[in-house]
Design a protein around this motif. Structure first.
Motif, PDB file in Angstrom:
ATOM      1  N   ARG A   1       0.850  -1.197   0.000  1.00 27.64           N
ATOM      2  CA  ARG A   1       0.000   0.000   0.000  1.00 27.64           C
ATOM      3  C   ARG A   1       0.887   1.251   0.000  1.00 27.64           C
ATOM      4  O   ARG A   1       1.026   1.941   1.007  1.00 27.64           O
ATOM      5  CB  ARG A   1      -0.956  -0.036   1.192  1.00 27.64           C
ATOM      6  CG  ARG A   1      -1.894  -1.238   1.146  1.00 27.64           C
ATOM      7  CD  ARG A   1      -2.845  -1.283   2.324  1.00 27.64           C
ATOM      8  NE  ARG A   1      -3.785  -0.175   2.303  1.00 27.64           N
ATOM      9  CZ  ARG A   1      -4.840  -0.078   3.115  1.00 27.64           C
ATOM     10  NH1 ARG A   1      -5.062  -1.022   4.006  1.00 27.64           N
ATOM     11  NH2 ARG A   1      -5.654   0.948   3.044  1.00 27.64           N
ATOM     12  N   PHE A   2       1.481   1.538  -1.165  1.00 19.64           N
ATOM     13  CA  PHE A   2       2.387   2.660  -1.329  1.00 19.64           C
ATOM     14  C   PHE A   2       1.734   3.753  -2.159  1.00 19.64           C
ATOM     15  O   PHE A   2       0.980   3.464  -3.093  1.00 19.64           O
ATOM     16  CB  PHE A   2       3.668   2.218  -2.052  1.00 19.64           C
ATOM     17  CG  PHE A   2       4.546   1.273  -1.283  1.00 19.64           C
ATOM     18  CD1 PHE A   2       4.566   1.274   0.105  1.00 19.64           C
ATOM     19  CD2 PHE A   2       5.370   0.385  -1.956  1.00 19.64           C
ATOM     20  CE1 PHE A   2       5.395   0.413   0.810  1.00 19.64           C
ATOM     21  CE2 PHE A   2       6.208  -0.478  -1.267  1.00 19.64           C
ATOM     22  CZ  PHE A   2       6.216  -0.462   0.124  1.00 19.64           C
ATOM     23  N   ASN A   3       2.076   5.021  -1.840  1.00 22.46           N
ATOM     24  CA  ASN A   3       1.679   6.096  -2.740  1.00 22.46           C
ATOM     25  C   ASN A   3       2.628   6.101  -3.941  1.00 22.46           C
ATOM     26  O   ASN A   3       3.584   5.316  -4.007  1.00 22.46           O
ATOM     27  CB  ASN A   3       1.636   7.448  -2.024  1.00 22.46           C
ATOM     28  CG  ASN A   3       3.001   7.927  -1.542  1.00 22.46           C
ATOM     29  OD1 ASN A   3       4.031   7.647  -2.148  1.00 22.46           O
ATOM     30  ND2 ASN A   3       3.013   8.669  -0.445  1.00 22.46           N
ATOM     31  N   ASP A   4       2.389   6.985  -4.904  1.00 27.11           N
ATOM     32  CA  ASP A   4       3.147   6.928  -6.157  1.00 27.11           C
ATOM     33  C   ASP A   4       4.637   7.198  -5.956  1.00 27.11           C
ATOM     34  O   ASP A   4       5.484   6.601  -6.629  1.00 27.11           O
ATOM     35  CB  ASP A   4       2.568   7.924  -7.165  1.00 27.11           C
ATOM     36  CG  ASP A   4       1.231   7.450  -7.742  1.00 27.11           C
ATOM     37  OD1 ASP A   4       0.787   6.343  -7.372  1.00 27.11           O
ATOM     38  OD2 ASP A   4       0.648   8.182  -8.550  1.00 27.11           O
ATOM     39  N   ASP A   5       4.977   8.099  -5.038  1.00 29.84           N
ATOM     40  CA  ASP A   5       6.392   8.357  -4.775  1.00 29.84           C
ATOM     41  C   ASP A   5       7.044   7.139  -4.127  1.00 29.84           C
ATOM     42  O   ASP A   5       8.170   6.759  -4.477  1.00 29.84           O
ATOM     43  CB  ASP A   5       6.548   9.588  -3.880  1.00 29.84           C
ATOM     44  CG  ASP A   5       7.993  10.059  -3.800  1.00 29.84           C
ATOM     45  OD1 ASP A   5       8.590  10.325  -4.858  1.00 29.84           O
ATOM     46  OD2 ASP A   5       8.540  10.146  -2.681  1.00 29.84           O
ATOM     47  N   GLU A   6       6.345   6.515  -3.184  1.00 30.38           N
ATOM     48  CA  GLU A   6       6.878   5.315  -2.543  1.00 30.38           C
ATOM     49  C   GLU A   6       7.039   4.184  -3.550  1.00 30.38           C
ATOM     50  O   GLU A   6       8.019   3.424  -3.500  1.00 30.38           O
ATOM     51  CB  GLU A   6       5.955   4.898  -1.398  1.00 30.38           C
ATOM     52  CG  GLU A   6       5.975   5.868  -0.223  1.00 30.38           C
ATOM     53  CD  GLU A   6       4.816   5.679   0.738  1.00 30.38           C
ATOM     54  OE1 GLU A   6       4.926   6.112   1.892  1.00 30.38           O
ATOM     55  OE2 GLU A   6       3.785   5.107   0.322  1.00 30.38           O
ATOM     56  N   ILE A   7       6.080   4.064  -4.476  1.00 29.77           N
ATOM     57  CA  ILE A   7       6.196   3.047  -5.526  1.00 29.77           C
ATOM     58  C   ILE A   7       7.474   3.250  -6.328  1.00 29.77           C
ATOM     59  O   ILE A   7       8.230   2.306  -6.591  1.00 29.77           O
ATOM     60  CB  ILE A   7       4.976   3.091  -6.467  1.00 29.77           C
ATOM     61  CG1 ILE A   7       3.722   2.574  -5.769  1.00 29.77           C
ATOM     62  CG2 ILE A   7       5.235   2.275  -7.736  1.00 29.77           C
ATOM     63  CD1 ILE A   7       2.441   2.794  -6.551  1.00 29.77           C
ATOM     64  N   SER A   8       7.730   4.494  -6.718  1.00 33.17           N
ATOM     65  CA  SER A   8       8.886   4.772  -7.577  1.00 33.17           C
ATOM     66  C   SER A   8      10.199   4.522  -6.838  1.00 33.17           C
ATOM     67  O   SER A   8      11.167   4.014  -7.426  1.00 33.17           O
ATOM     68  CB  SER A   8       8.830   6.204  -8.107  1.00 33.17           C
ATOM     69  OG  SER A   8       8.971   7.145  -7.063  1.00 33.17           O
ATOM     70  N   VAL A   9      10.259   4.883  -5.560  1.00 31.01           N
ATOM     71  CA  VAL A   9      11.484   4.637  -4.787  1.00 31.01           C
ATOM     72  C   VAL A   9      11.673   3.137  -4.565  1.00 31.01           C
ATOM     73  O   VAL A   9      12.785   2.613  -4.693  1.00 31.01           O
ATOM     74  CB  VAL A   9      11.448   5.398  -3.454  1.00 31.01           C
ATOM     75  CG1 VAL A   9      12.644   5.026  -2.586  1.00 31.01           C
ATOM     76  CG2 VAL A   9      11.434   6.901  -3.699  1.00 31.01           C
TER      77      VAL A   9
END
Length: 357
Positions: free
Chosen positions: A295-303
């Motif tokens: 359950r990541f936001n888009d910035d967390e997904i990219s990192v």
């Protein structure tokens, strides 16, 4: 499992601890390296993770690589220290504070054959990766220019170079800064509803590359968190354009087509975990989230995707985001800052990383 050390414990470093917390089957922080006993106690209390002031003690735990979340003035020396130990590095901030330092770091990396990647994550955001896939597909023809109002400094320059495909080309840069007012809405500290008026810097900068392609940078100082200052992007090609979420292009019969980019999130109006599932354009899938079902936001997904790609790079795969690219982004951002300060046209020059094969 991706195992890493985090050096630093500021606002940005928290993200790498959160990745391990919310996706423990994929990520593990084996140690934190900080500068005081107070920070060690804080990490133990808040995270339950081993921390130390001794880098060598942390390295004895055999991480896959080290993530540096430290201030720009000490970044170069820390990277060199790790390269001399033969330790792979991902650096979170620009790897130097001057152009001279950037060149020194590159030459040192070449001497030591250091495995250094830059944690420049925005090209891996679901939205920006989808834009890259649209441009690579050729449906809007050869890309001519981009206007972006969403990211600051080197992050925006990274997207410019990726979208335009300009690599290490030189460019002329002209900037101007305006001071306007805006009502405070949201910040790192949370939401504000008292109507406070803040000063806002708006930077407008043009980049004219040697091949005739161009980029326009438009960023305001409160844009990342503000609820009333939104993202805007326009990409123009010879056969169409992307205007934020709308794509207009000519089909094979040269007739106009208009389609919308759709970001599909699970967890909206249902009971699934909340995360970006995929991005589409018509019936074409532009992007699929590699970190599902975290359950990541888009910035967390990219990192998180950057860390997964770092693991693959160390196993012999492609680079995540090369040091050369990170150095070029930082260098052009330095010139942009200079142009904004002086209001003068500045011409970039090829640096060591751009001329070395």
């Amino acid at each position: 499992m991706v195992k890493y050390i985090v050096v630093g414990y500021g606002w940005r470093a928290q993200l790498f601890y959160d990745l391990a917390k919310y996706s423990p089957n994929q990520f593990q922080v084996v140690a934190g390296v900080v500068k005081s006993q107070e920070r060690i106690n804080q990490i133990k209390h808040e995270r339950g993770i081993f921390a130390t002031v001794d880098l060598d003690q942390a390295l004895s735990l055999n991480p896959d690589f080290v993530i540096l979340c430290i201030p720009r003035p000490i970044m170069k020396d820390y990277i060199i220290r790790l390269m001399e130990k033969g330790v792979p590095v991902m650096c979170e901030t620009p790897p130097g504070k001057t152009t001279a330092e950037l060149n020194q770091l590159y030459l040192k990396q070449q001497q030591l054959a250091g495995k250094v990647q830059v944690l420049e994550q925005y090209h891996l955001w679901p939205f920006y990766q989808s834009l890259l896939n649209i441009t690579k597909s050729g449906i809007i023809g050869e890309v001519q220019n981009i206007t972006l109002s969403a990211l600051h400094g080197y992050h925006a320059i990274s997207i410019f170079r990726k979208i335009l495909g300009v690599d290490m080309q030189n460019c002329s840069i002209l900037g101007q800064q305006f001071i306007h007012q805006v009502t405070k809405t949201n910040s790192r500290q949370g939401f504000s509803y008292d109507g406070e008026i803040l000063e806002q810097k708006r930077d407008l900068v043009t980049f004219s590359f040697d091949d005739g392609k161009a980029a326009i940078f438009d960023f305001t100082s409160h844009q990342y968190f503000s609820t009333i200052r939104t993202r805007r992007v326009t990409i123009q090609g010879t056969r169409g354009e992307v205007n934020d979420m709308t794509v207009r292009y000519l089909n094979k019969d040269n007739k106009p087509v208009q389609e919308e980019i759709n970001l599909y999130y699970l967890g909206t109006n249902n009971i699934s975990g909340l995360y970006n599932h995929s991005v589409s354009l018509g019936d074409k899938i532009l992007y699929e989230n590699p970190t599902m079902p975290a359950r990541f936001n888009d910035d967390e997904i990219s990192v998180a995707d950057s860390l997964l790609k770092m693991r693959d790079y160390l196993a012999g795969g492609a680079e995540v985001y090369s040091l050369k690219d990170g150095l070029q982004d930082a260098y052009l951002s330095f010139l942009m800052e200079e142009s904004l300060k002086t209001k003068q046209l500045i011409q970039s020059q090829s640096q060591s990383w751009a001329t070395h094969n």
